[in-house]
Write a protein that holds these residues in place. Sequence first.
Motif, PDB file in Angstrom:
ATOM      1  N   TRP A 111      64.320  69.910   6.603  1.00 53.87           N
ATOM      2  CA  TRP A 111      64.591  68.751   7.440  1.00 53.87           C
ATOM      3  C   TRP A 111      63.474  67.732   7.367  1.00 53.87           C
ATOM      4  CZ3 TRP A 111      69.391  68.467   8.469  1.00 53.87           C
ATOM      5  CH2 TRP A 111      70.131  69.622   8.671  1.00 53.87           C
ATOM      6  N   ARG A 112      62.246  68.155   7.356  1.00 56.59           N
ATOM      7  CA  ARG A 112      61.096  67.257   7.207  1.00 56.59           C
ATOM      8  C   ARG A 112      60.231  67.804   6.069  1.00 56.59           C
ATOM      9  NH1 ARG A 112      59.771  63.356  11.022  1.00 56.59           N
ATOM     10  NH2 ARG A 112      57.637  63.724  10.406  1.00 56.59           N
ATOM     11  N   PRO A 113      60.660  67.573   4.841  1.00 54.18           N
ATOM     12  CA  PRO A 113      59.936  68.191   3.718  1.00 54.18           C
ATOM     13  C   PRO A 113      58.569  67.549   3.480  1.00 54.18           C
ATOM     14  CG  PRO A 113      61.638  66.744   2.902  1.00 54.18           C
ATOM     15  CD  PRO A 113      61.797  66.792   4.396  1.00 54.18           C
ATOM     16  N   TRP A 114      57.675  68.363   2.959  1.00 54.61           N
ATOM     17  CA  TRP A 114      56.399  67.875   2.454  1.00 54.61           C
ATOM     18  C   TRP A 114      56.199  68.491   1.081  1.00 54.61           C
ATOM     19  CZ3 TRP A 114      52.437  71.565   1.903  1.00 54.61           C
ATOM     20  CH2 TRP A 114      52.629  72.765   2.574  1.00 54.61           C
ATOM     21  N   TYR A 115      55.414  67.826   0.253  1.00 55.01           N
ATOM     22  CA  TYR A 115      55.291  68.187  -1.149  1.00 55.01           C
ATOM     23  C   TYR A 115      53.838  68.523  -1.464  1.00 55.01           C
ATOM     24  CZ  TYR A 115      59.870  66.085  -1.270  1.00 55.01           C
ATOM     25  OH  TYR A 115      61.188  65.793  -1.018  1.00 55.01           O
ATOM     26  N   GLU A 116      53.663  69.594  -2.242  1.00 50.87           N
ATOM     27  CA  GLU A 116      52.334  70.098  -2.570  1.00 50.87           C
ATOM     28  C   GLU A 116      52.154  70.075  -4.088  1.00 50.87           C
ATOM     29  OE1 GLU A 116      49.838  74.079  -1.434  1.00 50.87           O
ATOM     30  OE2 GLU A 116      51.987  74.270  -1.771  1.00 50.87           O
ATOM     31  N   LEU A 117      51.083  69.449  -4.555  1.00 53.32           N
ATOM     32  CA  LEU A 117      50.739  69.398  -5.975  1.00 53.32           C
ATOM     33  C   LEU A 117      49.817  70.578  -6.264  1.00 53.32           C
ATOM     34  CD1 LEU A 117      50.984  67.667  -8.564  1.00 53.32           C
ATOM     35  CD2 LEU A 117      48.939  66.469  -7.826  1.00 53.32           C
ATOM     36  N   THR A 118      50.296  71.524  -7.076  1.00 54.79           N
ATOM     37  CA  THR A 118      49.574  72.781  -7.263  1.00 54.79           C
ATOM     38  C   THR A 118      49.686  73.244  -8.708  1.00 54.79           C
ATOM     39  OG1 THR A 118      49.389  75.059  -6.485  1.00 54.79           O
ATOM     40  CG2 THR A 118      51.589  74.134  -6.552  1.00 54.79           C
ATOM     41  N   ASP A 119      48.801  74.151  -9.096  1.00 58.25           N
ATOM     42  CA  ASP A 119      48.917  74.788 -10.408  1.00 58.25           C
ATOM     43  C   ASP A 119      49.341  76.249 -10.264  1.00 58.25           C
ATOM     44  OD1 ASP A 119      46.599  75.923  -9.431  1.00 58.25           O
ATOM     45  OD2 ASP A 119      45.347  75.376 -11.133  1.00 58.25           O
ATOM     46  N   GLY A 120      49.726  76.643  -9.075  1.00 59.15           N
ATOM     47  CA  GLY A 120      50.125  78.019  -8.800  1.00 59.15           C
ATOM     48  C   GLY A 120      49.043  78.793  -8.086  1.00 59.15           C
ATOM     49  N   GLN A 121      47.801  78.428  -8.313  1.00 56.25           N
ATOM     50  CA  GLN A 121      46.688  79.108  -7.673  1.00 56.25           C
ATOM     51  C   GLN A 121      45.960  78.191  -6.696  1.00 56.25           C
ATOM     52  OE1 GLN A 121      43.780  80.586 -10.425  1.00 56.25           O
ATOM     53  NE2 GLN A 121      42.693  81.745  -8.874  1.00 56.25           N
ATOM     54  N   PHE A 122      45.709  76.958  -7.095  1.00 56.98           N
ATOM     55  CA  PHE A 122      44.974  76.003  -6.266  1.00 56.98           C
ATOM     56  C   PHE A 122      45.872  74.828  -5.905  1.00 56.98           C
ATOM     57  CE2 PHE A 122      41.765  77.953  -9.062  1.00 56.98           C
ATOM     58  CZ  PHE A 122      40.970  78.545  -8.103  1.00 56.98           C
ATOM     59  N   THR A 123      45.579  74.199  -4.787  1.00 57.50           N
ATOM     60  CA  THR A 123      46.305  73.014  -4.342  1.00 57.50           C
ATOM     61  C   THR A 123      45.443  71.791  -4.621  1.00 57.50           C
ATOM     62  OG1 THR A 123      47.408  74.278  -2.621  1.00 57.50           O
ATOM     63  CG2 THR A 123      47.368  71.903  -2.361  1.00 57.50           C
ATOM     64  N   TYR A 124      46.038  70.791  -5.263  1.00 52.28           N
ATOM     65  CA  TYR A 124      45.311  69.573  -5.631  1.00 52.28           C
ATOM     66  C   TYR A 124      45.638  68.399  -4.720  1.00 52.28           C
ATOM     67  CZ  TYR A 124      43.869  71.984  -9.821  1.00 52.28           C
ATOM     68  OH  TYR A 124      43.312  72.881 -10.683  1.00 52.28           O
ATOM     69  N   GLY A 125      46.755  68.453  -4.018  1.00 53.59           N
ATOM     70  CA  GLY A 125      47.102  67.359  -3.131  1.00 53.59           C
ATOM     71  C   GLY A 125      48.369  67.651  -2.355  1.00 53.59           C
ATOM     72  N   LYS A 126      48.629  66.785  -1.369  1.00 52.84           N
ATOM     73  CA  LYS A 126      49.783  66.975  -0.495  1.00 52.84           C
ATOM     74  C   LYS A 126      50.345  65.610  -0.121  1.00 52.84           C
ATOM     75  CE  LYS A 126      50.726  68.795   4.115  1.00 52.84           C
ATOM     76  NZ  LYS A 126      50.108  69.436   5.266  1.00 52.84           N
ATOM     77  N   LEU A 127      51.679  65.515  -0.094  1.00 51.60           N
ATOM     78  CA  LEU A 127      52.386  64.312   0.311  1.00 51.60           C
ATOM     79  C   LEU A 127      53.255  64.664   1.507  1.00 51.60           C
ATOM     80  CD1 LEU A 127      54.039  61.686  -1.838  1.00 51.60           C
ATOM     81  CD2 LEU A 127      55.457  62.825  -0.190  1.00 51.60           C
ATOM     82  N   THR A 128      53.059  63.963   2.616  1.00 51.64           N
ATOM     83  CA  THR A 128      53.800  64.219   3.846  1.00 51.64           C
ATOM     84  C   THR A 128      54.379  62.913   4.358  1.00 51.64           C
ATOM     85  OG1 THR A 128      52.170  65.910   4.402  1.00 51.64           O
ATOM     86  CG2 THR A 128      53.655  65.231   6.150  1.00 51.64           C
ATOM     87  N   TYR A 129      55.662  62.911   4.690  1.00 52.21           N
ATOM     88  CA  TYR A 129      56.283  61.730   5.295  1.00 52.21           C
ATOM     89  C   TYR A 129      56.111  61.797   6.797  1.00 52.21           C
ATOM     90  CZ  TYR A 129      58.182  60.427   0.837  1.00 52.21           C
ATOM     91  OH  TYR A 129      58.302  60.053  -0.468  1.00 52.21           O
ATOM     92  N   THR A 130      55.747  60.659   7.390  1.00 48.44           N
ATOM     93  CA  THR A 130      55.478  60.622   8.826  1.00 48.44           C
ATOM     94  C   THR A 130      56.664  60.146   9.639  1.00 48.44           C
ATOM     95  OG1 THR A 130      54.506  58.421   8.591  1.00 48.44           O
ATOM     96  CG2 THR A 130      53.010  60.305   8.497  1.00 48.44           C
ATOM     97  N   ASN A 131      57.740  59.668   8.969  1.00 47.81           N
ATOM     98  CA  ASN A 131      58.957  59.325   9.697  1.00 47.81           C
ATOM     99  C   ASN A 131      60.172  59.702   8.861  1.00 47.81           C
ATOM    100  OD1 ASN A 131      59.178  57.310   7.793  1.00 47.81           O
ATOM    101  ND2 ASN A 131      58.922  55.630   9.227  1.00 47.81           N
ATOM    102  N   ALA A 132      61.338  59.625   9.451  1.00 51.09           N
ATOM    103  CA  ALA A 132      62.557  60.096   8.795  1.00 51.09           C
ATOM    104  C   ALA A 132      63.056  59.159   7.701  1.00 51.09           C
ATOM    105  CB  ALA A 132      63.653  60.298   9.833  1.00 51.09           C
ATOM    106  N   PHE A 133      62.641  57.898   7.720  1.00 48.92           N
ATOM    107  CA  PHE A 133      63.147  56.922   6.756  1.00 48.92           C
ATOM    108  C   PHE A 133      62.291  56.798   5.498  1.00 48.92           C
ATOM    109  CE2 PHE A 133      64.625  55.472  10.944  1.00 48.92           C
ATOM    110  CZ  PHE A 133      65.981  55.649  10.737  1.00 48.92           C
ATOM    111  N   LYS A 134      61.273  57.613   5.357  1.00 54.39           N
ATOM    112  CA  LYS A 134      60.367  57.620   4.213  1.00 54.39           C
ATOM    113  C   LYS A 134      59.681  56.268   4.007  1.00 54.39           C
ATOM    114  CE  LYS A 134      62.565  61.282   1.595  1.00 54.39           C
ATOM    115  NZ  LYS A 134      63.143  61.702   0.350  1.00 54.39           N
ATOM    116  N   SER A 135      59.459  55.534   5.101  1.00 54.27           N
ATOM    117  CA  SER A 135      58.772  54.255   4.975  1.00 54.27           C
ATOM    118  C   SER A 135      57.270  54.395   5.172  1.00 54.27           C
ATOM    119  CB  SER A 135      59.337  53.244   5.971  1.00 54.27           C
ATOM    120  OG  SER A 135      59.133  53.693   7.302  1.00 54.27           O
TER     121      SER A 135
END
Length: 175
Positions: free
Chosen positions: A23-47
């Motif tokens: 319902w409120r997805p967030w995206y993680e940039l990873t190589d399987g072992q380490f996390t390099y970054g994260k993208l999170t939407y703060t509202n429902a309209f992706k603005s």
Amino acid sequence: MEYYRNFDQLRTTGLPVVKHGFWRPWYELTDGQFTYGKLTYTNAFKSCCLLETATGSWNIRRKGLLSRKLVIEQPAGEEIGMVVPQRWCRKIQLSLNKGFTATFFNKKVLSHNYTWVSDQYGDILVVQTKFWSWKRPFIVQIEPEMAKTVPHLPLLALMGINLVLLKQAEAAAVS
């Protein structure tokens, strides 16, 4: 910020993007072992979204209610750049206040690979979309030498994912 690994320590060329939540997805940039970054939407309209990496975090928001321009801000509210889609063209121009510019587009018309290209560095990275992959919708292809030479690589990687997600949302709204 100590949770994320620095892009200088990148050892692979392909970083999958893992989608968390429905319902409120967030995206993680990873190589399987380490996390390099994260993208999170703060509202429902992706603005509005928040990009987090080891080198910093950025808020991305629309310039106005009906504007196509995106503003890149530091968490303190300082504007550091702008993303402007070109009219009648599939290219998107990123301009940072420090003088860095890059263009985001797909080189082939029916391709699902989007590329960041700069006049100074050439092809920087490729965001590759995957069909029928709900859990891992993207793979970010980065050359290891680019990780050491391009200063804004974490911002470009996560901004590319955000731009592809916005393009997908616009295409879904039209159909």
